[in-house]
Design an enzyme around this catalytic site. Structure first.
Site, mmCIF file in Angstrom:
data_model
loop_
_atom_site.group_PDB
_atom_site.id
_atom_site.type_symbol
_atom_site.label_atom_id
_atom_site.label_comp_id
_atom_site.label_asym_id
_atom_site.label_seq_id
_atom_site.Cartn_x
_atom_site.Cartn_y
_atom_site.Cartn_z
ATOM 1 N N LYS A 34 0.591 -1.145 -0.051
ATOM 2 C CA LYS A 34 -0.051 -0.010 -0.001
ATOM 3 C C LYS A 34 0.996 1.488 -0.251
ATOM 4 O O LYS A 34 2.210 1.228 0.046
ATOM 5 C CB LYS A 34 -0.742 -0.135 1.199
ATOM 6 N N ARG A 130 -9.439 0.829 16.039
ATOM 7 C CA ARG A 130 -9.285 1.438 14.700
ATOM 8 C C ARG A 130 -10.370 1.124 13.863
ATOM 9 O O ARG A 130 -11.423 1.521 13.739
ATOM 10 C CB ARG A 130 -7.946 1.668 14.103
ATOM 11 N N TYR A 254 18.009 29.412 7.135
ATOM 12 C CA TYR A 254 17.177 30.179 7.793
ATOM 13 C C TYR A 254 17.229 30.126 9.231
ATOM 14 O O TYR A 254 17.500 29.128 9.959
ATOM 15 C CB TYR A 254 15.653 29.391 7.187
ATOM 16 N N MET A 302 13.496 24.319 1.103
ATOM 17 C CA MET A 302 12.734 23.572 0.209
ATOM 18 C C MET A 302 13.240 22.637 -0.789
ATOM 19 O O MET A 302 12.985 21.409 -1.172
ATOM 20 C CB MET A 302 11.717 24.507 -0.512
HETATM 21 C C1 LIG Z 1 -3.932 -3.820 8.378
HETATM 22 C C2 LIG Z 1 -2.416 -3.655 8.286
HETATM 23 N N1 LIG Z 1 -1.767 -4.885 8.064
HETATM 24 C C3 LIG Z 1 -0.344 -4.708 7.823
HETATM 25 C C4 LIG Z 1 0.428 -3.754 7.792
HETATM 26 C C5 LIG Z 1 1.831 -3.876 7.706
HETATM 27 O O1 LIG Z 1 2.485 -3.222 8.785
HETATM 28 P P1 LIG Z 1 4.019 -3.291 8.769
HETATM 29 O O2 LIG Z 1 4.532 -2.314 7.958
HETATM 30 O O3 LIG Z 1 4.362 -2.724 10.203
HETATM 31 O O4 LIG Z 1 4.645 -4.273 8.636
HETATM 32 C C6 LIG Z 1 -0.369 -2.463 7.894
HETATM 33 C C7 LIG Z 1 0.465 -1.243 7.852
HETATM 34 O O5 LIG Z 1 0.266 -0.254 8.322
HETATM 35 C C8 LIG Z 1 -1.571 -2.351 8.222
HETATM 36 O O6 LIG Z 1 -2.310 -1.277 8.464
#
Ligand SMILES: Cc1ncc(COP(=O)(O)O)c(C=O)c1O
Length: 366
Positions: A34, A130, A254, A302
């Site tokens: 992801k 969550r 800066y 930047m």
């Molecule tokens: C539902 C879920 N599973 C697995 C992962 C993978 O986690 P990690 O990157 O800590 O291995 C994430 C990451 O945010 C997640 O949200």
């Protein structure tokens, strides 16, 4: 051309994935790609891993569809499931797997008539608070889904809040709730993220979901002999574009945050927060100049940042600067260490590298 490039070592990615598999030989490991594979480029990473992985995990359908458009045929699980009921047609058409974390998703699924049953992971909130059904509600949802014609390969899934920490007390509470549920439902499990894959064999399920470790970051509070085998996948590199000689007391950048305590040589490097380098980097945050550790001196701008190269006699315009990853001479600077200097985590640094830093993919050692 501006010299800033994020080099992506696809061999290291495969090495880290194999390490995740070796940590949990009884489990199948979903590769979590992801957020554009944590900033590394989801399609290129998926292509590099596709022959080895049983499935990929993404957050949402947009991420899955761009993988399908890029020719990825492996199963893809939507970790957050659908965001609206009409996405089910796309899930069905593209043979995606989905998770369900809320009652409306269950209703939408059970009201839909897919061409073929959809693999579903039922998300349980075992303590992250969550997404997911509370453990006491999960059995009734499970019973509705397990025999539904819309559903196949039903699994329980949950996410750990503290698997990276040394203190196991909260982790153990989550595990106890999940084990009780799995026993009651005789359900296959998908639990372990990277830290649980690396450090908590009890959490290895039928499936695991390693993410950040695939990219070479060590998620554990304290490294162990396995995490030391991780290899950085991204090497964020640029070059010195200008040099300054400063006298004692002169300031840099800066606000003049950094002041020379000795006659100093300051390198101006082509990378800044406009590329995703964290502006919270304090004076002293390490970079590698010609493979040698040097401290950042002054606030990140930047498009540029400044580094004290007084102790690097061979630093010249065009010298290599590595912000994290591997230098040409083989020296390594871990993104986890840089993250500590920025008061953040590797995840934000890696996902934060902007498209302005082009990705260059390598299959052999760079
Ligand atoms: C539902 C879920 N599973 C697995 C992962 C993978 O986690 P990690 O990157 O800590 O291995 C994430 C990451 O945010 C997640 O949200």
């Amino acid at each position: 051309m501006r010299p800033l490039v994020a080099h992506i070592d696809l061999d290291a990615l495969r090495h880290n994935y194999q390490l995740a598999c070796r940590c949990a030989p009884q489990s199948r490991s979903v590769a979590v790609i992801k957020a554009d594979a944590y900033g590394h480029g989801a399609l290129a990473c998926a292509r590099a891993l596709e022959a080895d992985v049983p499935a990929f995990a993404v957050a949402c359908i947009e991420e899955a569809l761009s993988l399908r458009e890029g020719g990825i045929r492996a199963p893809i699980i939507l970790l957050e499931g659908i965001f609206s009921a009409d996405e089910l047609a796309l899930v069905d058409q593209h043979r995606l797997w989905t998770s369900v974390h809320s009652a409306w998703q269950v209703e939408a699924l059970l009201a839909y008539a897919p061409q073929q049953p959809i693999p579903v992971w039922l998300k349980v909130d075992s303590g992250m608070h969550r997404l997911g059904f509370p453990p006491e509600e999960a059995p009734s949802v499970w019973q509705r889904l397990v025999n539904a014609p819309q559903v196949t390969a039903l699994h329980l899934m949950s996410h750990f809040a503290t698997a990276d920490a040394q203190d196991a007390s909260y982790f153990n509470r989550q595990m106890a709730a999940l084990q009780a549920l799995a026993a009651e439902l005789n359900a296959p499990l998908c639990l372990a993220n990277s830290p649980a894959t690396l450090a908590w064999p009890a959490a290895h399920g039928d499936w695991n979901r390693p993410g950040v470790m695939l990219y070479g970051s060590d998620p554990l509070e304290i490294a162990n002999e396995i995490t030391q085998q991780l290899r950085p996948v991204m090497s964020l590199r640029s070059e010195i574009m200008a040099l300054r000689e400063l006298s004692v007391g002169e300031q840099v950048g800066y606000g003049g945050r950094w002041k020379a305590k000795r006659p100093s040589k300051i390198a101006v490097v082509a990378a800044g927060y406009g590329d995703g380098y964290d502006r919270h980097a304090v004076d002293g945050t390490p970079v590698l100049v010609n493979g040698q550790r040097c401290p950042i001196a002054g606030k990140v701008s930047m498009d540029m940042l400044t580094v004290d190269v007084t102790d690097v006699p061979d630093a010249v315009i065009g010298s290599e600067v590595v912000f994290w990853g591997t230098a040409s001479n083989g020296a390594v600077l871990s993104v986890d260490e840089v993250a500590r200097y920025c008061d953040t985590i590797s995840y934000t640094l890696l996902t934060g590298v902007l498209p302005r830093a082009p990705r260059r993919y390598h299959r052999a050692h760079i």
